[in-house]
Design an enzyme around this catalytic site. Structure first.
Site, PDB file in Angstrom:
ATOM      1  N   ILE A 110       0.717  -1.283   0.041  1.00  0.00           N
ATOM      2  CA  ILE A 110       0.161   0.097  -0.032  1.00  0.00           C
ATOM      3  C   ILE A 110       0.867   1.156   0.014  1.00  0.00           C
ATOM      4  O   ILE A 110       1.805   1.424   0.861  1.00  0.00           O
ATOM      5  CB  ILE A 110      -0.831  -0.071   1.173  1.00  0.00           C
ATOM      6  CG1 ILE A 110      -1.591  -1.288   1.498  1.00  0.00           C
ATOM      7  CG2 ILE A 110      -1.867   1.210   1.071  1.00  0.00           C
ATOM      8  CD1 ILE A 110      -1.352  -1.968   2.483  1.00  0.00           C
ATOM      9  N   CYS A 111       0.675   2.169  -1.079  1.00  0.00           N
ATOM     10  CA  CYS A 111       1.244   3.475  -0.880  1.00  0.00           C
ATOM     11  C   CYS A 111       0.163   4.396  -1.296  1.00  0.00           C
ATOM     12  O   CYS A 111      -0.894   4.106  -0.899  1.00  0.00           O
ATOM     13  CB  CYS A 111       2.331   3.525  -1.919  1.00  0.00           C
ATOM     14  SG  CYS A 111       1.680   3.213  -3.680  1.00  0.00           S
ATOM     15  N   GLY A 112       0.280   5.540  -1.919  1.00  0.00           N
ATOM     16  CA  GLY A 112      -0.543   6.511  -1.861  1.00  0.00           C
ATOM     17  C   GLY A 112      -1.772   6.149  -3.100  1.00  0.00           C
ATOM     18  O   GLY A 112      -2.882   6.256  -2.778  1.00  0.00           O
TER      19      GLY A 112
END
Length: 160
Positions: free
Chosen positions: A65-67
């Protein structure tokens, strides 16, 4: 199933929600990403750590998970044998397994709500390759996996 997860700062809160869900559902996992907001790990480092563990078959599946999920997918897909797909809904989480045989699902902490993320995780973890597809489509996808492996091995990309 051995599961590995990770996030950068932008995905931290969503990852923490997913971890609570995984614990509640009794999934066994390791978190190789950002542990504290004050000590963030860049997305490319987290994605590399997780992808390498998948590549080496230390874990069966991963969640990053990132932006937006895109950066994690780009980096993870640089590793041979890693098939990361950025997903934004439950349907695409299921289909990334059934159609693409993805072993890493990526998502965006700025995009996906926590409750939906948990539903996405469940579909990703419980769906098998070609599950629920017509026989002809299953055969085509199994052939596609072989061709993708050949591409990874540069059979088509070698100079003449």
């Amino acid at each position: 199933m051995k599961l590995v997860i990770g996030s950068d700062i932008s995905g931290f809160y969503l990852k923490e929600n997913i971890k609570k869900y995984l614990i509640k559902k009794r999934y066994n996992f390791d978190d190789l990403g950002t542990q504290k907001l004050e000590e963030g790990i860049p997305f490319f480092n987290v994605a590399s750590k997780v992808a390498l563990k998948i590549q080496n078959k230390e874990y069966e599946r991963g969640i990053l998970i990132c932006g937006t999920g895109a950066g994690m997918a780009i980096v993870a897909n640089k590793y041979k044998g890693v098939y990361a797909v950025a997903v934004e809904n439950v349907y695409s989480a299921k289909k990334c397994r059934a159609i693409n045989n993805a072993n890493i699902m990526t998502m965006g902490g700025w995009i996906v709500a926590p409750e939906m993320a948990c539903e996405m995780v469940e579909e990703f973890l419980t769906t098998e390759f070609t599950q629920g597809l017509e026989d002809w489509r299953q055969e085509n996808l199994k052939k596609a996996i072989i061709k993708i492996s050949e591409i990874e091995n540069n059979i088509y990309n070698r100079p003449e």
